[in-house]
Design a protein around this motif. Sequence first.
Motif, PDB file in Angstrom:
ATOM      1  N   VAL A 108       0.745  -1.279   0.042  1.00 25.22           N
ATOM      2  CA  VAL A 108      -0.359   0.129   0.364  1.00 25.22           C
ATOM      3  C   VAL A 108       1.173   1.277  -0.130  1.00 25.22           C
ATOM      4  O   VAL A 108       1.346   1.205   1.660  1.00 25.22           O
ATOM      5  N   GLY A 136       5.122   4.919  -2.876  1.00 31.84           N
ATOM      6  CA  GLY A 136       6.649   6.070  -2.716  1.00 31.84           C
ATOM      7  C   GLY A 136       8.056   5.783  -3.066  1.00 31.84           C
ATOM      8  O   GLY A 136       7.611   3.536  -3.201  1.00 31.84           O
ATOM      9  N   ILE A 145       7.373  16.748  -5.050  1.00 28.27           N
ATOM     10  CA  ILE A 145       9.157  17.519  -5.249  1.00 28.27           C
ATOM     11  C   ILE A 145       8.933  17.599  -6.951  1.00 28.27           C
ATOM     12  O   ILE A 145       8.744  16.922  -7.662  1.00 28.27           O
ATOM     13  N   VAL A 156      -6.624   2.351   0.014  1.00 26.58           N
ATOM     14  CA  VAL A 156      -6.352   1.165   0.794  1.00 26.58           C
ATOM     15  C   VAL A 156      -7.715   1.814   1.745  1.00 26.58           C
ATOM     16  O   VAL A 156      -7.260   2.777   2.385  1.00 26.58           O
ATOM     17  N   ASP A 162       9.042   6.107   5.510  1.00 29.98           N
ATOM     18  CA  ASP A 162       7.972   7.319   6.596  1.00 29.98           C
ATOM     19  C   ASP A 162       7.081   6.934   7.426  1.00 29.98           C
ATOM     20  O   ASP A 162       6.284   7.817   8.699  1.00 29.98           O
ATOM     21  N   LEU A 190      14.419  11.105   4.425  1.00 33.12           N
ATOM     22  CA  LEU A 190      14.966  11.103   2.925  1.00 33.12           C
ATOM     23  C   LEU A 190      14.363   9.779   1.867  1.00 33.12           C
ATOM     24  O   LEU A 190      13.512   8.600   2.615  1.00 33.12           O
TER      25      LEU A 190
END
Length: 493
Positions: free
Chosen positions: A150, A153, A187, A217, A448, A455
């Motif tokens: 899920v 990134g 970004i 989700v 994250d 990062l």
Amino acid sequence: MPDPTGFLRHERRIPTRRPVPIRLNDWREVYRDGAEALVREQAARCMDCGVPFCHQACPLGNRIPDWNDLVRTGAWAEAADALHATNNFPEFTGRLCPAPCEAACVLAIPGGPGAVTIKQVEVEIANWAYAAGLPPSEPAPPTGRRVAVVGSGPAGLAAAQQLARTGHAVTVFERDDALGGLLRYGIPDFKLEKRWIDGRLAQLSAEGVRFRTGVDVGADLNVDELRAGSDAVLLATGALAGRDVPTLPGRELAGIHLAMTHLTAANRTVAGRPPATRLDVSAAGKQVVIIGGGDTAADCLGVAHRQRAAGVAQLDVYPTPPGWRDEARDPWPTWPWILRTYPAHEEGGERRFAVTVQSFVDDGHGAVRAVRIADATVSRVDGTRVIAPHPGTERELPADLVLLAIGFDGAEPGPLLDGLGLTRTARGTLGCGPDWQTAVPGVFVAGDAHRGASLVVWAIAEGRSAAAAIDAYLGGTSGLPAPITPADMPLTA
Ligand SMILES: Cc1cc2nc3c(=O)[nH]c(=O)nc-3n(C[C@H](O)[C@H](O)[C@H](O)COP(=O)(O)OP(=O)(O)OC[C@H]3O[C@@H](n4cnc5c(N)ncnc54)[C@H](O)[C@@H]3O)c2cc1C
Ligand code: SF4
């Protein structure tokens, strides 16, 4: 055998950036490609240290001296293999990473000749690999096990690629209309053109990873269905709960937005996608005040200039950092607190340090007209940050658009976590055991969502490590690399 005297013959040099007046007319990346001769010269500065501190500082454990030497000799294919052995997406880290490896390079010791340009060497190897077509890996025999990831990134994509390459059937669910997480709509293109994401996604697809976009989700797909369709789940949902200042007087005024609202709108426009908000969050013709001093604030600055803001001020509550490493505070090879000047800063705007925002001023029609600020000192009392405004220094900064780039409060609460029965830690993150498994058996976490806003390089390292843990959970053992544990932190003194 590396060149032990290269750093004595060659100074540290990086490729030039495109001139400011030209690059402000487009959204393309700021840096020019490095000429091959320059990149090979710079790679020759690497001493192949007995104890390569660069390698220690990299969460991925990138084999930096190895690929520096391969680039020095022009062995680009071998360099690409060495780089990909530890990093799924060097085209992302080569462009975006603040490069803790360079801060830890032995040549970066105080008074030394300056770090090897590791990041530049990395990005040129990644460019070479991209030009060579990023061929998919040979398929592994199917294991018959299914993994749901899920979030798309860098953490989710790294885990997905690792797991697919071991033969698991991987589906990545993403609620946005495009894949890439913060790299896609957070970004801006002037830091990372989206073709790099698309090129890598094509490789993942060819390796068997399935993608489902537009699926939130927990809401569009309930948790029971998700679990019924998979043998393991990885939550790589990021730390996207934006930090706000709800109690600051005037916060309700029109024209004050979280930075991500502004960045997402800009990135969607550049991508030719329909807007995600009806709010006017463009900086065009406006006096912009950006509150915050990090990556997100710098990205807002670059966007505001490309949108032709009338003026931009960036506010930071902390004092101006020193221009060099303070050895007493941050001894080499740790990451130093120094003044970081991003390319966006050379494009204009004004940076103000050691100021705090006291209120937002109404224009009489319910929109912001100014930001009221004061000089301030920050201290720590019993581990808590205390901001003390200096009496008598209050003044107003004109503002038609205010962007809050003051960080993130961790994983977003909502139906996904509720459905799984997971709660957030005091930091807003999702906790896990040493095997990356949350309190719910078979549900893992990485990036994250686990670490808090961090990062790209840590997200990839977490995704790779969680993939190894999931592979072991599904098959008993795993041969996948696990560069970090959930408890690992950056190098500190
Ligand atoms: C403006 C900005 C600039 C940055 N610049 C840099 C930089 O220069 N260098 C650097 O190293 N780092 C930078 N970062 C940080 C970096 O982008 C993150 O650390 C990294 O993207 C985290 O990766 P991730 O995979 O954990 O999560 P994310 O990239 O946040 O991806 C999480 C994904 O999960 C999806 N998702 C969440 N919930 C659900 C759900 N219920 N269902 C389906 N999908 C869901 C989200 O839509 C999102 O796409 C920046 C961050 C920001 C905000
Ligand atoms: S620390 Fe610097 S000089 Fe030493 S191996 Fe790493 S990149 Fe090369």
